[in-house]
Scaffold this motif. Structure first.
Motif, PDB file in Angstrom:
ATOM      1  N   VAL A 154       0.834  -1.204   0.000  1.00  0.00           N
ATOM      2  CA  VAL A 154       0.000   0.000   0.000  1.00  0.00           C
ATOM      3  C   VAL A 154       0.867   1.251   0.000  1.00  0.00           C
ATOM      4  N   TRP A 155       1.877   1.271   0.860  1.00  0.00           N
ATOM      5  CA  TRP A 155       2.759   2.433   0.934  1.00  0.00           C
ATOM      6  C   TRP A 155       3.548   2.622  -0.351  1.00  0.00           C
ATOM      7  N   ILE A 156       3.990   1.522  -0.955  1.00  0.00           N
ATOM      8  CA  ILE A 156       4.739   1.605  -2.210  1.00  0.00           C
ATOM      9  C   ILE A 156       3.884   2.239  -3.307  1.00  0.00           C
ATOM     10  N   GLN A 157       2.639   1.794  -3.414  1.00  0.00           N
ATOM     11  CA  GLN A 157       1.745   2.339  -4.431  1.00  0.00           C
ATOM     12  C   GLN A 157       1.456   3.821  -4.189  1.00  0.00           C
ATOM     13  N   ILE A 158       1.231   4.197  -2.943  1.00  0.00           N
ATOM     14  CA  ILE A 158       0.972   5.607  -2.626  1.00  0.00           C
ATOM     15  C   ILE A 158       2.172   6.477  -2.996  1.00  0.00           C
ATOM     16  N   ILE A 159       3.359   6.017  -2.642  1.00  0.00           N
ATOM     17  CA  ILE A 159       4.572   6.783  -2.936  1.00  0.00           C
ATOM     18  C   ILE A 159       4.799   6.893  -4.438  1.00  0.00           C
ATOM     19  N   ILE A 160       4.658   5.757  -5.151  1.00  0.00           N
ATOM     20  CA  ILE A 160       4.896   5.758  -6.597  1.00  0.00           C
ATOM     21  C   ILE A 160       3.960   6.723  -7.315  1.00  0.00           C
ATOM     22  N   TRP A 161       2.665   6.617  -7.022  1.00  0.00           N
ATOM     23  CA  TRP A 161       1.708   7.436  -7.757  1.00  0.00           C
ATOM     24  C   TRP A 161       1.683   8.881  -7.285  1.00  0.00           C
ATOM     25  N   SER A 162       2.037   9.122  -6.034  1.00  0.00           N
ATOM     26  CA  SER A 162       2.173  10.510  -5.568  1.00  0.00           C
ATOM     27  C   SER A 162       3.342  11.186  -6.277  1.00  0.00           C
ATOM     28  N   CYS A 163       4.446  10.477  -6.403  1.00  0.00           N
ATOM     29  CA  CYS A 163       5.618  11.012  -7.109  1.00  0.00           C
ATOM     30  C   CYS A 163       5.308  11.209  -8.589  1.00  0.00           C
ATOM     31  N   PHE A 164       4.606  10.242  -9.176  1.00  0.00           N
ATOM     32  CA  PHE A 164       4.273  10.323 -10.604  1.00  0.00           C
ATOM     33  C   PHE A 164       3.430  11.553 -10.909  1.00  0.00           C
ATOM     34  N   THR A 165       2.341  11.735 -10.147  1.00  0.00           N
ATOM     35  CA  THR A 165       1.456  12.870 -10.404  1.00  0.00           C
ATOM     36  C   THR A 165       2.133  14.200 -10.081  1.00  0.00           C
ATOM     37  N   THR A 166       2.969  14.227  -9.048  1.00  0.00           N
ATOM     38  CA  THR A 166       3.668  15.459  -8.688  1.00  0.00           C
ATOM     39  C   THR A 166       4.648  15.870  -9.774  1.00  0.00           C
ATOM     40  N   LEU A 167       5.438  14.915 -10.259  1.00  0.00           N
ATOM     41  CA  LEU A 167       6.408  15.209 -11.327  1.00  0.00           C
ATOM     42  C   LEU A 167       5.700  15.628 -12.604  1.00  0.00           C
ATOM     43  N   LEU A 168       4.588  14.946 -12.917  1.00  0.00           N
ATOM     44  CA  LEU A 168       3.826  15.288 -14.116  1.00  0.00           C
ATOM     45  C   LEU A 168       3.237  16.690 -14.007  1.00  0.00           C
ATOM     46  N   TRP A 169       2.744  17.025 -12.812  1.00  0.00           N
ATOM     47  CA  TRP A 169       2.177  18.359 -12.597  1.00  0.00           C
ATOM     48  C   TRP A 169       3.248  19.434 -12.706  1.00  0.00           C
ATOM     49  N   PHE A 170       4.431  19.186 -12.151  1.00  0.00           N
ATOM     50  CA  PHE A 170       5.519  20.146 -12.273  1.00  0.00           C
ATOM     51  C   PHE A 170       5.932  20.309 -13.735  1.00  0.00           C
ATOM     52  N   GLY A 171       5.839  19.205 -14.513  1.00  0.00           N
ATOM     53  CA  GLY A 171       6.121  19.293 -15.937  1.00  0.00           C
ATOM     54  C   GLY A 171       5.125  20.193 -16.649  1.00  0.00           C
ATOM     55  N   VAL A 172       3.855  20.057 -16.281  1.00  0.00           N
ATOM     56  CA  VAL A 172       2.823  20.916 -16.862  1.00  0.00           C
ATOM     57  C   VAL A 172       3.062  22.372 -16.480  1.00  0.00           C
ATOM     58  N   LEU A 173       3.412  22.606 -15.214  1.00  0.00           N
ATOM     59  CA  LEU A 173       3.694  23.976 -14.762  1.00  0.00           C
ATOM     60  C   LEU A 173       4.893  24.565 -15.497  1.00  0.00           C
ATOM     61  N   TYR A 174       5.895  23.735 -15.757  1.00  0.00           N
ATOM     62  CA  TYR A 174       7.087  24.218 -16.473  1.00  0.00           C
ATOM     63  C   TYR A 174       6.722  24.630 -17.894  1.00  0.00           C
ATOM     64  N   ILE A 175       5.894  23.807 -18.552  1.00  0.00           N
ATOM     65  CA  ILE A 175       5.497  24.116 -19.931  1.00  0.00           C
ATOM     66  C   ILE A 175       4.638  25.381 -19.981  1.00  0.00           C
ATOM     67  N   THR A 176       3.709  25.495 -19.037  1.00  0.00           N
ATOM     68  CA  THR A 176       2.809  26.652 -19.034  1.00  0.00           C
ATOM     69  C   THR A 176       3.468  27.909 -18.464  1.00  0.00           C
ATOM     70  N   SER A 177       4.661  27.765 -17.880  1.00  0.00           N
ATOM     71  CA  SER A 177       5.346  28.942 -17.322  1.00  0.00           C
ATOM     72  C   SER A 177       5.754  29.921 -18.419  1.00  0.00           C
ATOM     73  N   PHE A 178       5.817  29.448 -19.652  1.00  0.00           N
ATOM     74  CA  PHE A 178       6.165  30.327 -20.771  1.00  0.00           C
ATOM     75  C   PHE A 178       4.967  31.125 -21.264  1.00  0.00           C
ATOM     76  N   LEU A 179       3.802  30.807 -20.708  1.00  0.00           N
ATOM     77  CA  LEU A 179       2.584  31.514 -21.077  1.00  0.00           C
ATOM     78  C   LEU A 179       2.169  32.460 -19.958  1.00  0.00           C
ATOM     79  N   GLU A 180       1.433  33.483 -20.312  1.00  0.00           N
ATOM     80  CA  GLU A 180       0.911  34.399 -19.313  1.00  0.00           C
ATOM     81  C   GLU A 180      -0.411  33.839 -18.801  1.00  0.00           C
ATOM     82  N   MET A 181      -0.390  33.353 -17.566  1.00  0.00           N
ATOM     83  CA  MET A 181      -1.581  32.708 -17.009  1.00  0.00           C
ATOM     84  C   MET A 181      -2.060  33.468 -15.776  1.00  0.00           C
ATOM     85  N   ASN A 182      -3.349  33.796 -15.768  1.00  0.00           N
ATOM     86  CA  ASN A 182      -3.938  34.405 -14.581  1.00  0.00           C
ATOM     87  C   ASN A 182      -4.483  33.300 -13.673  1.00  0.00           C
TER      88      ASN A 182
END
Length: 222
Positions: A154-182
């Motif tokens: 259970v802990w392994i799955q929580i850690i894996i998918w928490s890391c996956f979604t966090t890294l993916l979200w930071f990737g989205v933020l990095y891509i959108t950082s070049f845009l002007e977002m309100n």
């Protein structure tokens, strides 16, 4: 994960419909509470409450998606109205029990730290263990037994998918950082990200946990 991706693509229309009809309105309600928490000062405790609120938001959406994956993985059909119905039936019990467990997590973290972290995974397990025709006592008991018997996994799955979604979200933020977002554009981006990624995460977790829950369901049947 390959099977989860296959069934995700196969059921994409139902997933999108579920997201628009159910997830978006409920998310808008929860986001107002989350935004309010960011404006208060409870000595840092508001961050923990906000985190627990978001975990609850995860928990109340899981059950219909889990049932969908469970049926399509054995070549059965699940109508869209069944998904909505299962959400309506499950949101109350999951929310009430989830709030009680969140209170235990909150008290455990600020009182003794470790107990709070140990209890927290139950919030993720509850929607996978929920069944409409089982009693509250059996549901909670079975969730705890499942957690204790599969503690490491259970802990392994929580850690894996928490890391996956966090890294993916930071990737989205990095891509959108070049845009002007309100603020509105940022929230729309976060909502679209959740609607796309969340069901896939649930399908992947369902693929992993389904084999472990089969023993639990057999015990209920007996």
């Amino acid at each position: 994960m390959r099977e989860a991706a296959f069934y995700y693509n196969e059921q994409l229309l139902k997933i999108i419909g579920y997201g628009i009809l159910v997830m978006v309105p409920v998310w808008l309600v929860f986001s107002n509470y989350s935004l309010t928490l960011l404006s208060v000062d409870w000595g840092g405790r508001e961050s923990l409450v906000n985190l627990l609120l978001n975990i609850l938001l995860f928990a109340i959406f899981v059950h219909p998606l889990y049932l969908l994956y469970k049926k399509v993985s054995v070549d059965e059909e699940m109508e869209f109205k069944e998904m909505v119905k299962s959400f309506v039936w499950s949101i109350g019990p999951i929310l009430v029990v989830g709030i009680l467990i969140s209170a235990l997590v909150y008290g455990g973290i600020f009182a003794f730290y470790i107990p709070g972290f140990v209890i927290a995974p139950l919030l993720f397990i509850l929607p996978f263990m929920y069944q409409h025709d089982t009693s509250l006592h059996n549901w909670i008991k079975t969730s705890i037994e499942f957690y204790l018997n599969n503690f490491a996994q259970v802990w392994i799955q929580i850690i894996i998918w928490s890391c996956f979604t966090t890294l993916l979200w930071f990737g989205v933020l990095y891509i959108t950082s070049f845009l002007e977002m309100n603020y509105v554009a940022f929230n729309v981006t976060r909502l679209v990200f959740s609607l796309v990624v969340f069901p896939f995460v649930v399908f992947s977790l369902s693929e992993k946990l389904l084999s472990m829950t089969e023993e639990v369901e057999e015990e209920w049947a007996n």
